[in-house]
Design an enzyme around this catalytic site. Structure first.
Site, mmCIF file in Angstrom:
data_model
loop_
_atom_site.group_PDB
_atom_site.id
_atom_site.type_symbol
_atom_site.label_atom_id
_atom_site.label_comp_id
_atom_site.label_asym_id
_atom_site.label_seq_id
_atom_site.Cartn_x
_atom_site.Cartn_y
_atom_site.Cartn_z
ATOM 1 N N ALA A 24 0.849 -1.189 0.000
ATOM 2 C CA ALA A 24 0.000 0.000 0.000
ATOM 3 C C ALA A 24 0.881 1.235 0.000
ATOM 4 O O ALA A 24 0.461 2.311 0.414
ATOM 5 C CB ALA A 24 -0.955 0.011 1.195
ATOM 6 N N SER A 25 2.137 1.045 -0.410
ATOM 7 C CA SER A 25 3.072 2.152 -0.624
ATOM 8 C C SER A 25 3.219 3.020 0.621
ATOM 9 O O SER A 25 3.764 2.614 1.620
ATOM 10 C CB SER A 25 2.636 2.973 -1.837
ATOM 11 O OG SER A 25 3.632 3.900 -2.212
ATOM 12 N N HIS A 26 2.692 4.251 0.559
ATOM 13 C CA HIS A 26 2.874 5.234 1.626
ATOM 14 C C HIS A 26 1.680 5.311 2.573
ATOM 15 O O HIS A 26 1.663 6.138 3.486
ATOM 16 C CB HIS A 26 3.083 6.614 0.999
ATOM 17 C CG HIS A 26 1.961 6.987 0.067
ATOM 18 N ND1 HIS A 26 1.909 6.536 -1.221
ATOM 19 C CD2 HIS A 26 0.857 7.744 0.260
ATOM 20 C CE1 HIS A 26 0.809 7.006 -1.794
ATOM 21 N NE2 HIS A 26 0.156 7.735 -0.915
#
Length: 462
Positions: free
Chosen positions: A104-106
């Site tokens: 979910a990256s960041h």
């Protein structure tokens, strides 16, 4: 679970939701089988699978793998890797016909998702719409019991070592040592990035332990408080600092004075040292106009495209671009032979460039200059976000003549611009206002924020 809730996980360039609420292992497994069906239709036989360091990633990694092999595709299941290393592995391994990466990256720790890649490491674009359509129409083909794919497990070390060897051989290597402060924000980048930089530089690390609960706070260096990194750079008399997000596909760079350097300035430095007149740089609407202005002074052409790594990669391919820049600190270096984004390599090359300059990063930053920018995320429910943008677009087009709708709405005024666009990964609408003076940028941001807030209220109560 209501279908409307599940529908929100399907984004423009990935699948993303809150684990245990909108994103469940059975959903990921089903999506994995649809991905396998598409790979099989393309004539593929084997894909890679990996993920970031989130707590829910191992569960979803195994769920995706189960779904893919159930669709009749073999899976090389790697231990968790930084996302750029995974892309690199797909690009270099001719036996892999694509990949799926859990991340979910960041986003905050409760979020997770899945990104699909083609055999050159670039992401699905239109194919993501096809996955969504097949999911809701239950258009899934399961392999028979004797045609189920094989799972091949691989450790992270070989992939990491191959990546470090590649980076160590690209043109533009350090000619001297820098003092570099690296903050991987408890993300998966802690496995690799300090090790890579230590081969050539003196390194101070912050939050290098991989911890999917992100005890350092937000794993988003673009919007999080980076004051600790900035202070360490100043107090240690370091040459540069770099902060990476949860999967290490964003790299925010800090100069020797502890100032955050805009992504556009890093893009200008990279272009100035790597490109020649006539080359093409792809950028997104959220990039400050200084990028386009400075590159055109150098005779370098620019092409604007939608926000999102998959769209930048596609535009770079179509235009034979040599560099790509997103204002969110995603960097693309097709000059090295691939079109996916790689923030780790971009930060390494930037540090190498600094060793060749007879000036500090702060002096280079001051010479290039910058426009005054205000960025803000306005919370809005995913269910109404797109309706808000449609209504806002109608208002803006009625009132202003110079408007771009490539991605959201961008209003061009004399010496200023305002970009308002829906996030594809979070329940927010992003605002970016720029102008050549502080007073103008504040006034414009306040005025258009009020317009956006009013529009959100109108849609919410309609």
């Amino acid at each position: 679970m209501e279908l409307s809730s599940i529908e929100t996980i399907f984004r423009a360039y990935d699948i993303r939701g809150i684990f245990g609420k909108t994103l469940l292992p059975d959903i990921v497994s089903k999506i994995g089988t649809i991905f396998a069906n598409i790979i099989k239709e393309w004539g593929g036989k084997k894909v890679g699978v990996s993920g970031d360091g989130r707590i829910s990633t191992p569960a979803l990694l195994h769920a995706a793998t189960a779904g893919i092999v159930a669709g009749g595709i073999d899976v090389v299941m790697y231990e968790q890797l930084p996302i750029s290393v995974f892309y690199f592995t797909i690009w270099k391994d001719n036996d892999l016909d694509g990949g799926a990466y859990i991340t979910a990256s960041h986003n905050p720790p409760e979020w997770n998702g899945i990104r699909f890649r083609k055999n050159d490491g670039t992401g699905f674009v239109e194919e993501n719409k096809e996955i969504k359509k097949r999911f809701f129409k239950n258009m899934i083909k399961w392999a028979s019991w004797n045609e189920i794919g094989v799972i091949i497990k691989r450790g992270a070390e070989d992939a990491i070592s191959d990546y470090i060897e590649f980076v160590s051989k690209v043109p533009v290597q350090p000619v001297s040592k820098l003092k570099v402060v690296i903050d991987t924000m408890n993300g998966i980048g802690g496995l690799l990035i300090p090790r890579l930089f230590r081969k050539k530089h003196d390194v101070i690390t912050l939050n290098a332990q991989v911890d999917g609960s992100f005890p350092c706070g937000s794993p988003d260096p673009v919007h999080a408080d980076l004051s600790n990194l900035c202070n360490v750079v100043i107090n240690a008399k370091a040459d540069v600092g770099v902060a990476f997000d949860g999967d290490a596909d964003r790299a925010v760079i800090v100069d020797d004075k502890g100032r955050i350097v805009p992504a556009e300035v890093i893009g200008i430095l990279l272009a100035r040292n790597l490109l020649k007149p006539g080359d093409i740089v792809v950028h997104t609407p959220e990039c400050s106009s200084i990028l386009r202005d400075k590159l055109e002074e150098m005779g370098i052409k620019t092409v604007e495209t939608r926000v999102g790594d998959v769209f930048v990669a596609r535009a770079a391919k179509e235009n034979n671009a040599k560099l790509g820049v997103e204002g969110s600190y995603h960097f693309f270096l097709p000059i090295y032979g691939f079109y996916y984004d790689d923030a780790i390599l971009a930060s390494y090359v930037t540090a190498s460039i600094l060793t060749e300059e007879n000036k500090s990063l702060s002096k280079l930053f001051d010479e290039i200059g910058y426009y005054h920018v205000i960025r803000e995320n306005i919370p809005v429910d995913d269910v109404i976000k797109w309706k808000v943008m449609e209504k806002l677009k109608d208002k803006v087009l009625r009132e202003y003549s110079n408007v771009s709708t490539i991605d959201g709405v961008k209003i061009y005024l004399e010496g200023a611009s305002i970009l308002i666009r829906p996030s594809n990964t979070e329940p927010v609408i992003r605002m970016l206002t720029e102008a050549k003076s502080k007073e103008v940028v504040r006034d414009l941001h306040k005025r258009f924020k009020k317009m956006l807030k009013n529009t959100i209220g109108e849609v919410a109560h309609s």
